[in-house]
Motif scaffolding. Structure first.
Motif, PDB file in Angstrom:
ATOM      1  N   VAL A  65      40.416 137.660 -10.425  1.00  0.00           N
ATOM      2  CA  VAL A  65      39.966 138.672 -11.373  1.00  0.00           C
ATOM      3  C   VAL A  65      41.030 138.933 -12.432  1.00  0.00           C
ATOM      4  CG1 VAL A  65      38.368 139.787  -9.790  1.00  0.00           C
ATOM      5  CG2 VAL A  65      40.743 140.511  -9.816  1.00  0.00           C
ATOM      6  N   THR A  66      42.293 138.662 -12.096  1.00  0.00           N
ATOM      7  CA  THR A  66      43.398 138.630 -13.052  1.00  0.00           C
ATOM      8  C   THR A  66      44.329 137.511 -12.603  1.00  0.00           C
ATOM      9  OG1 THR A  66      45.043 140.038 -11.949  1.00  0.00           O
ATOM     10  CG2 THR A  66      43.281 141.164 -13.133  1.00  0.00           C
ATOM     11  N   ASN A  67      45.373 137.281 -13.369  1.00  0.00           N
ATOM     12  CA  ASN A  67      46.347 136.270 -12.957  1.00  0.00           C
ATOM     13  C   ASN A  67      47.072 136.657 -11.677  1.00  0.00           C
ATOM     14  OD1 ASN A  67      46.104 134.228 -14.992  1.00  0.00           O
ATOM     15  ND2 ASN A  67      47.006 135.668 -16.441  1.00  0.00           N
ATOM     16  N   TRP A  68      47.016 137.944 -11.322  1.00  0.00           N
ATOM     17  CA  TRP A  68      47.750 138.414 -10.144  1.00  0.00           C
ATOM     18  C   TRP A  68      46.853 138.719  -8.960  1.00  0.00           C
ATOM     19  CZ3 TRP A  68      52.324 137.196 -11.642  1.00  0.00           C
ATOM     20  CH2 TRP A  68      52.751 137.449 -12.945  1.00  0.00           C
ATOM     21  N   VAL A  69      45.554 138.777  -9.186  1.00  0.00           N
ATOM     22  CA  VAL A  69      44.635 139.226  -8.128  1.00  0.00           C
ATOM     23  C   VAL A  69      43.584 138.152  -7.849  1.00  0.00           C
ATOM     24  CG1 VAL A  69      43.026 141.014  -7.380  1.00  0.00           C
ATOM     25  CG2 VAL A  69      44.935 141.609  -8.889  1.00  0.00           C
ATOM     26  N   SER A  70      43.508 137.704  -6.603  1.00  0.00           N
ATOM     27  CA  SER A  70      42.492 136.753  -6.176  1.00  0.00           C
ATOM     28  C   SER A  70      41.772 137.310  -4.950  1.00  0.00           C
ATOM     29  CB  SER A  70      43.116 135.385  -5.865  1.00  0.00           C
ATOM     30  OG  SER A  70      44.075 135.495  -4.824  1.00  0.00           O
ATOM     31  N   TYR A  71      40.691 136.644  -4.568  1.00  0.00           N
ATOM     32  CA  TYR A  71      39.877 137.145  -3.458  1.00  0.00           C
ATOM     33  C   TYR A  71      39.217 135.979  -2.740  1.00  0.00           C
ATOM     34  CZ  TYR A  71      36.109 136.126  -6.716  1.00  0.00           C
ATOM     35  OH  TYR A  71      35.267 135.478  -7.585  1.00  0.00           O
ATOM     36  N   LYS A  72      38.750 136.263  -1.529  1.00  0.00           N
ATOM     37  CA  LYS A  72      37.965 135.285  -0.776  1.00  0.00           C
ATOM     38  C   LYS A  72      37.056 136.015   0.195  1.00  0.00           C
ATOM     39  CE  LYS A  72      38.136 131.329   2.392  1.00  0.00           C
ATOM     40  NZ  LYS A  72      38.967 130.465   3.261  1.00  0.00           N
ATOM     41  N   ALA A  73      35.826 135.534   0.314  1.00  0.00           N
ATOM     42  CA  ALA A  73      34.887 136.020   1.325  1.00  0.00           C
ATOM     43  C   ALA A  73      34.207 134.809   1.939  1.00  0.00           C
ATOM     44  CB  ALA A  73      33.854 136.959   0.712  1.00  0.00           C
ATOM     45  N   GLU A  74      34.188 134.746   3.269  1.00  0.00           N
ATOM     46  CA  GLU A  74      33.613 133.591   3.967  1.00  0.00           C
ATOM     47  C   GLU A  74      32.777 134.050   5.145  1.00  0.00           C
ATOM     48  OE1 GLU A  74      35.295 129.286   5.059  1.00  0.00           O
ATOM     49  OE2 GLU A  74      36.227 130.861   6.268  1.00  0.00           O
ATOM     50  N   ILE A  75      31.625 133.431   5.305  1.00  0.00           N
ATOM     51  CA  ILE A  75      30.729 133.749   6.409  1.00  0.00           C
ATOM     52  C   ILE A  75      30.313 132.455   7.083  1.00  0.00           C
ATOM     53  CG2 ILE A  75      28.639 133.699   4.963  1.00  0.00           C
ATOM     54  CD1 ILE A  75      27.567 136.011   6.677  1.00  0.00           C
ATOM     55  N   GLY A  81      26.078 129.853  17.482  1.00  0.00           N
ATOM     56  CA  GLY A  81      24.772 130.502  17.473  1.00  0.00           C
ATOM     57  C   GLY A  81      24.764 131.903  16.893  1.00  0.00           C
ATOM     58  N   LYS A  82      25.899 132.377  16.382  1.00  0.00           N
ATOM     59  CA  LYS A  82      25.972 133.731  15.831  1.00  0.00           C
ATOM     60  C   LYS A  82      26.400 133.690  14.363  1.00  0.00           C
ATOM     61  CE  LYS A  82      27.288 135.751  20.296  1.00  0.00           C
ATOM     62  NZ  LYS A  82      28.312 136.543  21.034  1.00  0.00           N
ATOM     63  N   ILE A  83      26.007 134.739  13.638  1.00  0.00           N
ATOM     64  CA  ILE A  83      26.452 134.903  12.255  1.00  0.00           C
ATOM     65  C   ILE A  83      27.706 135.765  12.268  1.00  0.00           C
ATOM     66  CG2 ILE A  83      25.875 135.819   9.983  1.00  0.00           C
ATOM     67  CD1 ILE A  83      22.950 135.268  10.582  1.00  0.00           C
ATOM     68  N   LYS A  84      28.782 135.269  11.666  1.00  0.00           N
ATOM     69  CA  LYS A  84      30.051 136.003  11.669  1.00  0.00           C
ATOM     70  C   LYS A  84      30.671 136.021  10.282  1.00  0.00           C
ATOM     71  CE  LYS A  84      31.427 134.996  16.467  1.00  0.00           C
ATOM     72  NZ  LYS A  84      32.474 134.395  17.323  1.00  0.00           N
ATOM     73  N   MET A  85      31.159 137.188   9.877  1.00  0.00           N
ATOM     74  CA  MET A  85      32.016 137.268   8.707  1.00  0.00           C
ATOM     75  C   MET A  85      33.414 136.854   9.138  1.00  0.00           C
ATOM     76  SD  MET A  85      32.774 137.869   5.580  1.00  0.00           S
ATOM     77  CE  MET A  85      31.391 138.720   4.837  1.00  0.00           C
ATOM     78  N   LEU A  86      33.985 135.862   8.474  1.00  0.00           N
ATOM     79  CA  LEU A  86      35.278 135.324   8.878  1.00  0.00           C
ATOM     80  C   LEU A  86      36.398 135.865   7.998  1.00  0.00           C
ATOM     81  CD1 LEU A  86      34.197 131.637   9.566  1.00  0.00           C
ATOM     82  CD2 LEU A  86      34.396 133.523  11.189  1.00  0.00           C
ATOM     83  N   ASP A  87      36.417 135.459   6.743  1.00  0.00           N
ATOM     84  CA  ASP A  87      37.450 135.936   5.825  1.00  0.00           C
ATOM     85  C   ASP A  87      36.842 136.913   4.827  1.00  0.00           C
ATOM     86  OD1 ASP A  87      39.415 134.386   6.984  1.00  0.00           O
ATOM     87  OD2 ASP A  87      39.125 132.709   5.603  1.00  0.00           O
ATOM     88  N   ALA A  88      37.570 137.975   4.534  1.00  0.00           N
ATOM     89  CA  ALA A  88      37.158 138.934   3.511  1.00  0.00           C
ATOM     90  C   ALA A  88      38.418 139.661   3.073  1.00  0.00           C
ATOM     91  CB  ALA A  88      36.121 139.909   4.057  1.00  0.00           C
ATOM     92  N   TYR A  89      39.096 139.117   2.055  1.00  0.00           N
ATOM     93  CA  TYR A  89      40.374 139.709   1.684  1.00  0.00           C
ATOM     94  C   TYR A  89      40.636 139.629   0.186  1.00  0.00           C
ATOM     95  CZ  TYR A  89      42.029 134.799   1.883  1.00  0.00           C
ATOM     96  OH  TYR A  89      42.194 133.444   1.699  1.00  0.00           O
ATOM     97  N   THR A  90      41.585 140.466  -0.239  1.00  0.00           N
ATOM     98  CA  THR A  90      42.129 140.418  -1.592  1.00  0.00           C
ATOM     99  C   THR A  90      43.591 140.021  -1.498  1.00  0.00           C
ATOM    100  OG1 THR A  90      40.626 142.083  -2.496  1.00  0.00           O
ATOM    101  CG2 THR A  90      42.718 141.786  -3.633  1.00  0.00           C
ATOM    102  N   ARG A  91      44.016 139.147  -2.401  1.00  0.00           N
ATOM    103  CA  ARG A  91      45.413 138.683  -2.405  1.00  0.00           C
ATOM    104  C   ARG A  91      46.061 139.041  -3.739  1.00  0.00           C
ATOM    105  NH1 ARG A  91      46.056 133.112   0.060  1.00  0.00           N
ATOM    106  NH2 ARG A  91      46.113 134.460   1.911  1.00  0.00           N
ATOM    107  N   LEU A  92      47.205 139.696  -3.656  1.00  0.00           N
ATOM    108  CA  LEU A  92      47.963 140.102  -4.829  1.00  0.00           C
ATOM    109  C   LEU A  92      49.220 139.238  -4.940  1.00  0.00           C
ATOM    110  CD1 LEU A  92      47.830 143.971  -4.226  1.00  0.00           C
ATOM    111  CD2 LEU A  92      46.086 142.503  -5.258  1.00  0.00           C
ATOM    112  N   SER A  93      49.443 138.667  -6.121  1.00  0.00           N
ATOM    113  CA  SER A  93      50.608 137.801  -6.350  1.00  0.00           C
ATOM    114  C   SER A  93      51.357 138.282  -7.583  1.00  0.00           C
ATOM    115  CB  SER A  93      50.160 136.345  -6.522  1.00  0.00           C
ATOM    116  OG  SER A  93      49.402 135.903  -5.413  1.00  0.00           O
ATOM    117  N   PRO A  94      52.159 139.341  -7.448  1.00  0.00           N
ATOM    118  CA  PRO A  94      52.802 139.946  -8.614  1.00  0.00           C
ATOM    119  C   PRO A  94      53.878 139.082  -9.247  1.00  0.00           C
ATOM    120  CG  PRO A  94      53.595 140.948  -6.595  1.00  0.00           C
ATOM    121  CD  PRO A  94      52.454 140.052  -6.209  1.00  0.00           C
TER     122      PRO A  94
END
Length: 345
Positions: A65-75, A81-94
């Motif tokens: 979303v900026t040069n310093w802020v990235s994100y990931k969401a994975e399901i 046999g189950k539905i699971k949310m695995l990754d859901a995070y924001t990463r800041l790289s100042p």
């Protein structure tokens, strides 16, 4: 230890605020969509039975979303046999080579347990990756990479200990933590050291892992050892080993780009998941029990890589299990032939 790590995480978060104010450069905000599908057939000669299974059906989205802020969401739509949310995070790289991540993620621990399904060498994960050292949790991590003639990557984090589904009303005065150092020596050599503290129930569990690999000249040779200790003698210590060799043979073929013969040996002694049971059910009045019996396994086979725009492998494996006399195999932990097709897009 966990108070020290908490202070680092908080200071890192505060330090990023001023850096974001200076982020006025143009950034590509286009989301990237990825996925992994693994379909396989397994046959267990002892039972004279087989099955088809969709082991993985992952979808993820990531971007900036900026040069310093990235994100990931994975399901994963088909995690056993189950539905699971695995990754859901924001990463800041100042600033360069430093990052602060908050959300749900795989904790920084071990080599093999940290591999995504499309990065695995074998159809089924090692004991370290599946039973002994596999942990995802909600928390925050800091990471820093520096160079001393070769790169060194340091990561540390603190986590709830609540797992992936028990977050809403989960409050605790206990913090789980993890720390990992990866040393990337020249000529394809790597040394990884990591430690992790978890508390699945009322007893703390410490894990220590050391692993090394060589990846060059079409070879990948890897050895990893994990030691797991339960406080107050609640369960005996667990030892687990994963060792394998893979060799890539390039092919001049319109369909297959390479074939990779490979062989693995892995071992674990009697293992507990750290939770108390009574009459086969979770119960605070019970005691820890063996959830995975002592066993070793030899896996051999070959991987055929398909030369297509999407990364796609056909994994052909045979697994031979060895149990002690009192070991009780689980229904899916027996000698088996495996044919798996993995596609990553």
């Amino acid at each position: 230890m966990h108070n020290y790590l908490a202070s680092i995480v908080i200071l890192a978060a505060i330090g990023t605020v001023s850096a974001f104010a200076q982020d006025e450069k143009k950034v590509d905000r286009t989301p990237h969509i990825h996925g992994t599908v693994r379909g396989k057939y397994e046959y267990q000669p002892e039972d004279k039975k087989g099955r088809f299974e969709v082991r993985t059906a992952r979808l993820s989205i990531d971007g900036k979303v900026t040069n310093w802020v990235s994100y990931k969401a994975e399901i994963d739509l088909a995690d056993e046999g189950k539905i699971k949310m695995l990754d859901a995070y924001t990463r800041l790289s100042p600033f360069s080579k430093f990052d602060f991540t908050i959300g749900q993620m795989r904790v920084p621990f071990t080599i093999d347990a940290h591999r995504s399904p499309h990065q695995q060498y074998f159809a089924n994960r090692s004991f370290i990756a599946k039973q002994v050292g596999n942990v995802r949790d909600v928390g925050a991590t800091v990471g820093y990479t520096f160079n001393v003639g070769f790169p060194i990557r340091l990561e540390a984090g603190i986590f709830n200990g609540s797992g992936l589904t028990n977050q809403k009303d989960f409050w605790t005065n206990n913090i789980n933590y993890s720390a990992k150092a990866q040393i990337f020596f020249p000529h394809g050599f790597n040394l990884t050291l990591s430690t992790q503290k978890i508390k699945p129930d009322n007893i703390s569990v410490m894990m220590y892992d050391a692993g090394a690999y060589y990846h060059a000249h079409n070879w990948h040779v890897e050895l990893e050892y994990l030691y797991k200790h339960y406080d107050h003698g609640a369960f005996h210590p667990v030892h687990s080993v994963d060792a394998f060799v893979n060799y890539d043979i390039p092919l001049r073929n319109k369909f297959f780009s390479k074939v990779s013969p490979l062989v693995r040996y892995d071992f674990m002694n009697d293992h507990s998941d750290g939770i108390r049971y009574l009459d086969g059910k979770e119960n605070e009045s019970g005691a820890m029990r063996i959830t995975d019996y002592k066993r070793s396994r030899v896996t051999a086979g070959a991987t055929l890589s398909i030369a297509k725009p999407f990364v796609s492998d056909i994994r052909l494996n045979y697994e031979k299990y060895f149990y002690s006399n009192d070991g009780i195999p689980k229904p899916s932990e027996k000698d088996k032939f495996v044919i798996e097709v993995m596609t990553r897009f």
